[in-house]
Each structure stands twice: as structure tokens, then as C-alpha cells.
Design an enzyme around this catalytic site. Sequence first.
Site, short mmCIF file in Angstrom:
data_model
loop_
_atom_site.label_atom_id
_atom_site.label_comp_id
_atom_site.label_asym_id
_atom_site.label_seq_id
_atom_site.Cartn_x
_atom_site.Cartn_y
_atom_site.Cartn_z
N GLU A 117 96.72 -140.19 -14.35
CA GLU A 117 95.35 -140.63 -14.10
C GLU A 117 94.74 -140.91 -15.46
O GLU A 117 94.70 -140.04 -16.31
CB GLU A 117 94.60 -139.52 -13.35
CG GLU A 117 93.26 -139.98 -12.83
CD GLU A 117 92.17 -139.12 -13.35
OE1 GLU A 117 91.38 -139.64 -14.18
OE2 GLU A 117 92.08 -137.95 -12.96
N LYS A 135 102.40 -128.91 -20.68
CA LYS A 135 102.09 -129.25 -22.07
C LYS A 135 100.59 -129.04 -22.22
O LYS A 135 99.78 -129.79 -21.66
CB LYS A 135 102.49 -130.70 -22.35
CG LYS A 135 101.81 -131.39 -23.52
CD LYS A 135 102.19 -130.82 -24.87
CE LYS A 135 101.57 -131.65 -26.00
NZ LYS A 135 100.11 -131.52 -26.10
N GLU A 147 87.69 -148.50 -21.55
CA GLU A 147 86.86 -147.32 -21.27
C GLU A 147 86.23 -146.83 -22.57
O GLU A 147 86.92 -146.69 -23.58
CB GLU A 147 87.77 -146.22 -20.69
CG GLU A 147 87.05 -144.94 -20.33
CD GLU A 147 88.01 -143.81 -19.95
OE1 GLU A 147 87.78 -143.15 -18.94
OE2 GLU A 147 89.01 -143.61 -20.66
N GLY A 159 98.98 -141.95 -21.23
CA GLY A 159 99.61 -142.01 -19.92
C GLY A 159 100.67 -143.10 -19.86
O GLY A 159 101.76 -142.91 -19.31
N GLY A 218 94.55 -138.12 -18.75
CA GLY A 218 94.18 -138.38 -20.14
C GLY A 218 93.96 -139.86 -20.38
O GLY A 218 93.49 -140.57 -19.49
N SER A 219 94.34 -140.30 -21.57
CA SER A 219 94.03 -141.68 -21.97
C SER A 219 95.04 -142.67 -21.39
O SER A 219 96.17 -142.30 -21.03
CB SER A 219 94.07 -141.78 -23.49
OG SER A 219 95.39 -141.58 -23.95
N CYS A 238 86.09 -139.03 -16.32
CA CYS A 238 86.85 -140.23 -15.97
C CYS A 238 86.08 -141.06 -14.95
O CYS A 238 86.39 -142.23 -14.75
CB CYS A 238 88.22 -139.85 -15.44
SG CYS A 238 88.17 -138.54 -14.24
P1 NAP Z 1 95.33 -138.10 -24.45
O1 NAP Z 1 95.16 -138.44 -25.87
O2 NAP Z 1 95.98 -139.14 -23.61
O3 NAP Z 1 96.21 -136.76 -24.39
C1 NAP Z 1 96.56 -136.14 -23.17
C2 NAP Z 1 97.85 -135.36 -23.37
O4 NAP Z 1 98.94 -136.25 -23.57
C3 NAP Z 1 97.83 -134.46 -24.58
O5 NAP Z 1 98.54 -133.28 -24.30
C4 NAP Z 1 98.55 -135.27 -25.64
O6 NAP Z 1 99.08 -134.37 -26.55
C5 NAP Z 1 99.60 -136.00 -24.82
N1 NAP Z 1 99.97 -137.30 -25.35
C6 NAP Z 1 99.13 -138.29 -25.73
N2 NAP Z 1 99.82 -139.36 -26.12
C7 NAP Z 1 101.14 -139.05 -25.99
C8 NAP Z 1 102.35 -139.76 -26.25
N3 NAP Z 1 102.34 -140.99 -26.75
N4 NAP Z 1 103.51 -139.13 -25.99
C9 NAP Z 1 103.53 -137.86 -25.52
N5 NAP Z 1 102.42 -137.15 -25.28
C10 NAP Z 1 101.23 -137.73 -25.50
O7 NAP Z 1 94.01 -137.72 -23.72
P2 NAP Z 1 92.76 -136.82 -24.16
O8 NAP Z 1 93.01 -136.21 -25.51
O9 NAP Z 1 92.46 -135.94 -23.05
O10 NAP Z 1 91.58 -137.82 -24.27
C11 NAP Z 1 91.64 -138.98 -25.03
C12 NAP Z 1 91.14 -140.15 -24.23
O11 NAP Z 1 91.66 -140.09 -22.89
C13 NAP Z 1 89.69 -140.19 -24.05
O12 NAP Z 1 89.06 -140.77 -25.14
C14 NAP Z 1 89.57 -140.99 -22.77
O13 NAP Z 1 89.62 -142.36 -23.05
C15 NAP Z 1 90.73 -140.63 -21.97
N6 NAP Z 1 90.54 -139.61 -20.93
C16 NAP Z 1 90.59 -139.96 -19.63
C17 NAP Z 1 90.48 -138.98 -18.65
C18 NAP Z 1 90.59 -139.31 -17.21
O14 NAP Z 1 90.39 -138.42 -16.39
N7 NAP Z 1 90.91 -140.51 -16.83
C19 NAP Z 1 90.31 -137.66 -18.97
C20 NAP Z 1 90.30 -137.32 -20.31
C21 NAP Z 1 90.43 -138.30 -21.25
P3 NAP Z 1 99.47 -134.76 -28.04
O15 NAP Z 1 98.30 -135.42 -28.65
O16 NAP Z 1 99.81 -133.44 -28.62
O17 NAP Z 1 100.63 -135.67 -27.93
#
Ligand code: NAP
Length: 525
Positions: free
Chosen positions: A260, A179, A390, A241, A236-237, A297
Site C-alpha cells: 500500500e 522488518k 503524493e 513498495g 510506505g512509499s 495515506c
Molecule cells: P518507506 O521509505 O517506503 O519505508 C518503508 C519500509 O520499507 C521501511 O522499513 C524501509 O526501511 C523499507 N524500504 C524502503 N525502501 C526500500 C528498498 N528499496 N528496499 C528494501 N526496503 C526498503 O516509507 P516511510 O519511511 O514510511 O515513508 C516515506 C514515504 O512513504 C512518505 O514520504 C510517503 O510518501 C509514503 N508513505 C505512504 C504511506 C501509505 O500509507 N500509503 C504511509 C507512510 C508513508 P529502510 O529505509 O531501512 O530500507
Amino acid sequence: MQLTGKNYIAGATSAEGAETFFSVDPRSKQTAEPAFHNATNAEVDRAVEAAVPAFQEMRNYSSSRIADFLDEVAAQIEGIGGILLDTADRETGLGLPRLTGERARTTGQFRAFAALLRDGAYLRPIINSEEPGQPSIRQMQFPVGPVAIFAASNFPFAFAVAGGDTASALAAGCPVVVKAHPGHPATSELFARAFGAAVERQGFPAGTFSMLQGNGHDVGQWLVAHEGIEAVGFTGSLRGGRAIYDAAARRPRPIPVYAEMGSVNPVVITQGALASRADDIADGLVGSITMGTGQFCTNPGFILLQESAASQDFIAAVTAKMQAAPAGVLLNEAIAVGLESAVEQTKANPEISILTGGEAVAESDYFCFSNTVMQTTASAIRADDRLQVEHFGPVTLFVVCDDADDLRATVDALEGNLTSTIHAEAEELDDIGDLLHQLREKAGRVIWNGFPTGVAVVQAMQHGGPYPATTAPGTTSVGMNAIYRFMRPIAFQNVPDPLLPDPLKDGNPLGIMRLVDGVNTVEAL
Ligand code: NAP
């Protein structure tokens, strides 16, 4: 190179969805053609349904055949050329130097896994010979099957379509359905083509690799719910996650999710360290907080100190340096909105003082948040878990503790993190050991007199940690051990030699290292 905006499903492009979205340049907030098509439920089904028979074929491949494929992927990524860097730069604002380094890390990951596979010992063959009253038991690792990968926004190469999750799943022998992250769809399409070329050149089944575009949660939810998926890799978030983890648990047949997520990466600085090198630590800390506009992260978001004049001078010095550092570009609007709302939530606590920043730079042409330093007390942290949220950007929070006991009690109250760091002096070793091991319980990696940003891709790396840093603290998403998330051990009891897989046969025909009756050896039985 003309972009299509289409999904990439088992070697074919597809754009059946009516919903579209555009790539956005975070430096100008301008959109660019083409429109990218959200995958439909039927397209998700097709991608997984192609991965299932691909797995049935791939599971018979030798490690060296998969290694050749991984090397081919690395070469194909390099073959995309400068357009990959330019496209990712336009979609993320991360800059060419950073992206050039990240591309090398990405291709390096594929080649490192290829080397691991050629060595063979990663299969972990273990043999316990038959003895009176005990059967012959032999075990090794096998791939789990099709894996769903969720790309991260902040590493468009190293944790995305061709990131460590994809590399480790393919290395394990698992087909992947990725994805793509909606923050960099054009970059993702370029990677999909490189995988397509590698699959074709190496004669792998078309379903080895598929990539789905999606902006909104439907695509990810359909993918995780699909019966053909056996495991999930996610970066991701915490919110995303956790949603995916819960969706996987709701399936009639739950599957493991290796997510993660968020981390505040606590840093403890002793009075001894401040006395001997406060300026150096302040410089290093500000570099670590602002690197990549804080969108790591492993960003140090929590600095713990004991109350003293030296601590107050140090906080003032870090604040001045943060004020002086230029405000960087945030990756996309969702990150900017998420950061603003996390800081607003923290600011709402009356025990929080804003020393600098604390708000979005509204008049900026690009997505931007001011470099921010906040301060609070140890008792405030212990009283309100929400202060451990975070802040994904150039933001840090100083936690001033009354004394050593107050510091220890606060470390006890910390949630799980990817890293914890301690700055101390050699003379303090006798006093600091317990604290270091207390920090150990809270993280996957403990850093001595360093800074948490920067993760080496080596055998001993551990990039994981207790929840909420990850959903599987016993695993890592960086380094060679990442492969074991997508393998499982199977033991064979009293199975005749001709029917055993080669790594477990008496004669050790592959000549690989095995643990035989407690001894590591390459010898035949
Ligand atoms: P994200 O919003 O969690 O999205 C990551 C992936 O998951 C995207 O493809 C998103 O696509 C999908 N997704 C998100 N929520 C979902 C749900 N409820 N059901 C199904 N799929 C879902 O992460 P991000 O856009 O990379 O960053 C946002 C936040 O993540 C940051 O502000 C930060 O807090 C955190 N982050 C942490 C790390 C780390 O390494 N720990 C890295 C990057 C970001 P869709 O939006 O299309 O659903």
C-alpha cells in the site's frame, strides 16, 4: 524497562551487525540510547529459517487455537502499559491522544480477527456435490506460509510491528518476520517483547514471530529475496513498495507483494455544494489536510473544482485557514526531506502557483514543513503526470477546471488512489452519477460528502486501489478481508471424507457456514 537495541529472532535477542542507528525525537531532533543494530544477512536467514518449521506446525492448528493466540497478543500489548505510548510519542511526535486511540485500534484489530476465526466462515468452505458427469469439488482457504511484513512510519502501532498486516497474516495462520521501521525502533522492540511473551504463553513455535531492525535497504532486500518467504505485506512509499515488488518478481520463484503506497485522494466539490455549505467544507477539508500533520495515506491532496467566483472564494478561505493552522511536527528527517523534494518538483512546473507555504520551516527545532496550498489548471495536470505525486504532509493542490467536461477529462487522467471523494447536493444527483462512477474507477473507496482521513476497521472496509496506490488492487490492508492476502484457495476433487479437512467433511463437524451447491447453510450434507 531497559531497551537492548537488538533484533528479536524466534524468541532470542541477537545483535551481530556492526552497523547501528539511533532513535530520534522529531520534536528536538535529539538521538537517544541505545544503539539499534541493523540485522545481518545471517540474522535474516535465521529468522526465516525459524518461520518455515513454525509454519509446518501452525498449519495444523485449529482456528480457535490461533484465535486464543491473537487475544493473548492484544492482552500483552496492553500489558506493556504507558511506556509504549511514551516511547512512541518520543519517536514520532504524534502525541498521546492520537497514540492512545491508535493502540486501541491495534488491540481491537487482533480481537476482531480472533472473533472472525472463532466464527469459522472465513475459511470460505464451498462444496459442489458430485453429479453425473461432474466430480465432487470442495474448496476452502489455507495459509500461504511465512510472511514478510514492512512496518510503516506514520502508524507506529496500527500499521507497524503489531499492525494490520501482522494481525491478518497471523490470523491466516502464517508466521511473520517483521522488518521494523527505522523511524521507531524502540517502540518496535517493545512490541517484539509482547509477541515473544504471547508466543511463550500460548505454546506457539518460537519462529511464529521475529522482528528485524534495519536502517538502509539491505535488510528488507535480503528478507524479500529469502526462499522461505511466501508473501509480503508493505505500507510506505511508492519508491519503497515498488522496489520490494520488483525484488519479489526477480526471485527465481516470485511471490505476491501486497504494497500500500502513495495516494493523492482526489476530492471533487460541485458548485451546488459550495453554494450551500462552503464554510463547513473548508473547515472539514483543512482538518483533514492537517490531521496528523498531513501524514496519512488518505490525506486529501487534490481538490478539483470548476472555475467560478465561488470556487475562488473557497480556495481563498481554505488558504487562510491553512495559514492560520499551527505547523505540526513531521515524523522524521526522511519524511521531511521527501516532502521538501516532492514540493520542489511540483513547484518547478510553471503552471503551479503557491498560495501559502511551499517550504520547510528551517528555523524550527523540530522537523517541520509549512502548511501549503497550491493551485493549478486541469490542463496542467493532464500534461504532466508528475503533478500527481503524493506530498506526504500538510499540503494540498487545487485543480481548477474550465467546465464540467474539463473536470471529467481530468478525472479520467487520474492515476489509481486509495480514495476518491465527492461533495454535492441532493438536487445534483441526476447530474453527478456518471462522475461518481468515473471516480469509482480510480479508487478503492468512494466517499460522499465526507473526508477521506479516518479508516474504519470493519468488514466492508476497502483500503486499497489501483496502482500506484497499491500493487494488488483486488485486496485490502484494512478490515477483515485483509486476511485473504495471506491465504489461498485449494480445491479437493473426489477426496474421501476422512481425508478432507474438517470444514469440508460431509457432517460439518465444526458447524460453520458453508456454500453447498449454491446455498449458504450450516447443515450437514
Ligand atoms: P518507506 O521509505 O517506503 O519505508 C518503508 C519500509 O520499507 C521501511 O522499513 C524501509 O526501511 C523499507 N524500504 C524502503 N525502501 C526500500 C528498498 N528499496 N528496499 C528494501 N526496503 C526498503 O516509507 P516511510 O519511511 O514510511 O515513508 C516515506 C514515504 O512513504 C512518505 O514520504 C510517503 O510518501 C509514503 N508513505 C505512504 C504511506 C501509505 O500509507 N500509503 C504511509 C507512510 C508513508 P529502510 O529505509 O531501512 O530500507
